[in-house]
Write an enzyme that holds these catalytic residues in place. Structure first.
Site, mmCIF file in Angstrom:
data_model
loop_
_atom_site.group_PDB
_atom_site.id
_atom_site.type_symbol
_atom_site.label_atom_id
_atom_site.label_comp_id
_atom_site.label_asym_id
_atom_site.label_seq_id
_atom_site.Cartn_x
_atom_site.Cartn_y
_atom_site.Cartn_z
ATOM 1 N N ASP A 183 15.441 23.412 -7.678
ATOM 2 C CA ASP A 183 15.572 22.208 -6.850
ATOM 3 C C ASP A 183 16.770 22.346 -5.933
ATOM 4 O O ASP A 183 17.553 23.292 -6.019
ATOM 5 C CB ASP A 183 15.647 20.950 -7.717
ATOM 6 C CG ASP A 183 16.939 20.843 -8.497
ATOM 7 O OD1 ASP A 183 17.781 21.767 -8.372
ATOM 8 O OD2 ASP A 183 17.116 19.860 -9.224
ATOM 9 N N ASN A 222 20.892 13.225 1.411
ATOM 10 C CA ASN A 222 20.144 12.087 1.954
ATOM 11 C C ASN A 222 21.077 10.954 2.367
ATOM 12 O O ASN A 222 20.892 10.329 3.419
ATOM 13 C CB ASN A 222 19.150 11.577 0.908
ATOM 14 C CG ASN A 222 17.780 12.206 1.059
ATOM 15 O OD1 ASN A 222 17.447 12.736 2.115
ATOM 16 N ND2 ASN A 222 16.982 12.149 0.010
ATOM 17 N N HIS A 244 17.301 9.691 5.250
ATOM 18 C CA HIS A 244 16.075 10.168 4.587
ATOM 19 C C HIS A 244 15.208 11.025 5.506
ATOM 20 O O HIS A 244 14.474 11.893 5.032
ATOM 21 C CB HIS A 244 15.270 8.966 4.071
ATOM 22 C CG HIS A 244 15.912 8.301 2.886
ATOM 23 N ND1 HIS A 244 15.892 8.851 1.631
ATOM 24 C CD2 HIS A 244 16.617 7.138 2.789
ATOM 25 C CE1 HIS A 244 16.535 8.064 0.791
ATOM 26 N NE2 HIS A 244 16.991 7.007 1.467
ATOM 27 N N ASP A 278 13.701 14.555 4.483
ATOM 28 C CA ASP A 278 12.307 14.999 4.623
ATOM 29 C C ASP A 278 12.224 16.306 5.401
ATOM 30 O O ASP A 278 11.427 17.204 5.075
ATOM 31 C CB ASP A 278 11.489 13.925 5.336
ATOM 32 C CG ASP A 278 11.257 12.699 4.479
ATOM 33 O OD1 ASP A 278 11.487 12.786 3.254
ATOM 34 O OD2 ASP A 278 10.851 11.651 5.027
ATOM 35 N N GLU A 318 12.761 16.698 -5.119
ATOM 36 C CA GLU A 318 13.269 17.918 -4.480
ATOM 37 C C GLU A 318 13.070 19.148 -5.354
ATOM 38 O O GLU A 318 13.678 20.194 -5.127
ATOM 39 C CB GLU A 318 14.759 17.749 -4.150
ATOM 40 C CG GLU A 318 15.685 17.710 -5.349
ATOM 41 C CD GLU A 318 15.836 16.330 -5.979
ATOM 42 O OE1 GLU A 318 16.813 16.131 -6.718
ATOM 43 O OE2 GLU A 318 14.995 15.449 -5.733
#
Length: 375
Positions: free
Chosen positions: A241, A249, A254, A258, A285
């Site tokens: 991850d 973030n 956000h 993304d 993630e």
């Protein structure tokens, strides 16, 4: 259709009728023009035979329009030749012989009628040429019976041709509608197949990263269980991850998060993996790579390659770019193991947790005593 139109057998039968009639008129003491009639008929038969041979040998080298035009010429030639043979036989014969000759003419016309639905205009023209010649010679001899009889018969046959042609046209229309319907069904089926493929792909693909989703992962592990297929061993899993993804973030928003996940997905999709391997978004993630026929050493090497590759990604963020790191956990088992892929994922998760505890941006193997690769 052209194959049948160029068939020689109707002309052979007509030739036989001409020869028999000529012999009969000679037998009855007439037939002064029998020999020229047979000669014309034989020359015509040879012409049609040569034309048919030319067609059968070269039909694939010419387009159908060429051969249809050639048939029109052949049909009109046939009407002229048969008409000439019949009129020659009618000259110098007795009235009783003329009715036999007219019968042969009727047979020839009937043969043209039977095929009129395939090429209406040429065969109607052929019939008209034949009738005109018979009527002309009959009137020349003052025979007022054969002429109207021939005209009536021709009218009847033309009406019959019309019925055959209309029937054939309806048949062709039905066949065309059927073909169009079948094509529409085939097109619809293909569209449904493609739509189902797209739907299935959408159902098994993570929209953001373009990788397989959790549902696809579960199906893959169920279908590729080494307990059911020992050829899949050795078997490895890499679970990883993004380090400090929540602060990323919070810092960049956000949308940047993304973009980060999308960039990771693109990088993983671009990696050359052996057939049968799978990369999926495990959740949030987290990502997972399932590696059948891969031992622990190869899995550790691949995990380090992933770590290095992802650390070089330039993630677009507002007014700048950022880089991320990942932590990876690797688990493997070899021949003779009875573990399941799901248990292997859990063990890889334990290794990933240890990588986080030891400082992140590193690869850890499931066994604490196993080799550790640091950044």
């Amino acid at each position: 259709m052209l194959d049948e139109l160029f068939s020689i057998w109707p002309h052979v039968i007509a030739m036989a009728g001409i020869c028999l009639t000529a012999a009969f008129t000679i037998w009855n003491g007439g037939g002064s023009y029998a020999a020229p009639a047979v000669t014309v008929a034989l020359a015509h038969l040879l012409f049609r035979w040569a034309g048919g041979q030319w067609y059968y040998r070269r039909a694939k080298r010419q387009n159908p329009t060429f051969w249809m035009n050639f048939f029109i010429i052949s049909a009109l030639t046939s009407g002229t030749a048969w008409g000439a043979s019949i009129t020659l036989l009618l000259r110098g014969t007795s009235p009783s012989d003329r009715y036999l000759i007219l019968t042969i003419a009727c047979v020839i016309i009937q043969s043209a009628t039977a095929r009129a639905f395939m090429a209406p205009l040429p065969l109607i023209g052929q019939t008209c040429i034949l009738i005109v010649q018979i009527v002309g010679v009959s009137l020349y001899h003052g025979d007022w019976i054969i002429a109207p009889a021939a005209i009536l018969f021709a009218g009847f046959q033309l009406g019959h041709m019309r019925s055959l042609i209309r029937f054939r046209l309806r048949q062709l229309q039905v066949e065309a509608e059927k073909d169009a319907l079948l094509q529409e069904i085939a097109r619809t089926n293909e569209e449904l197949r493609l739509a189902n493929e797209r739907l299935q792909k959408t159902a098994l693909t993570d929209v953001l990263t373009g990788l397989f989703n959790r549902r696809a992962l579960d199906r893959y592990m169920e279908a590729n269980d080494p307990r059911q297929n020992a050829e899949l061993l050795p078997y490895s899993v890499i679970l990883f991850d993004v380090d400090h993804f929540k602060p990323f973030n919070d810092t960049y928003g956000h949308q940047a998060g993304d973009a980060c996940l999308a960039a990771i997905g693109a990088a993983l999709r671009a990696m050359p993996l052996p057939p049968g391997h799978m990369v999926a978004r495990y959740g949030g993630e987290e990502f997972v790579m399932i590696l059948p026929r891969t031992d622990a050493a190869a899995a550790l090497t691949l995990a380090e390659t992933i770590r290095e590759k992802l650390s070089t990604l330039e993630i677009p963020v507002p007014e700048a770019s950022a880089r991320i790191t990942v932590s990876l956990g690797v688990s493997s088992f070899g021949p003779g193991s009875t573990d399941t892929p799901l248990r292997l994922v859990r063990r890889a998760d334990t290794a990933l947790y240890r990588a986080k505890q030891l400082g992140r941006n590193r690869v850890e193997q499931e066994d604490a005593a196993a080799t550790t690769i640091d950044a």
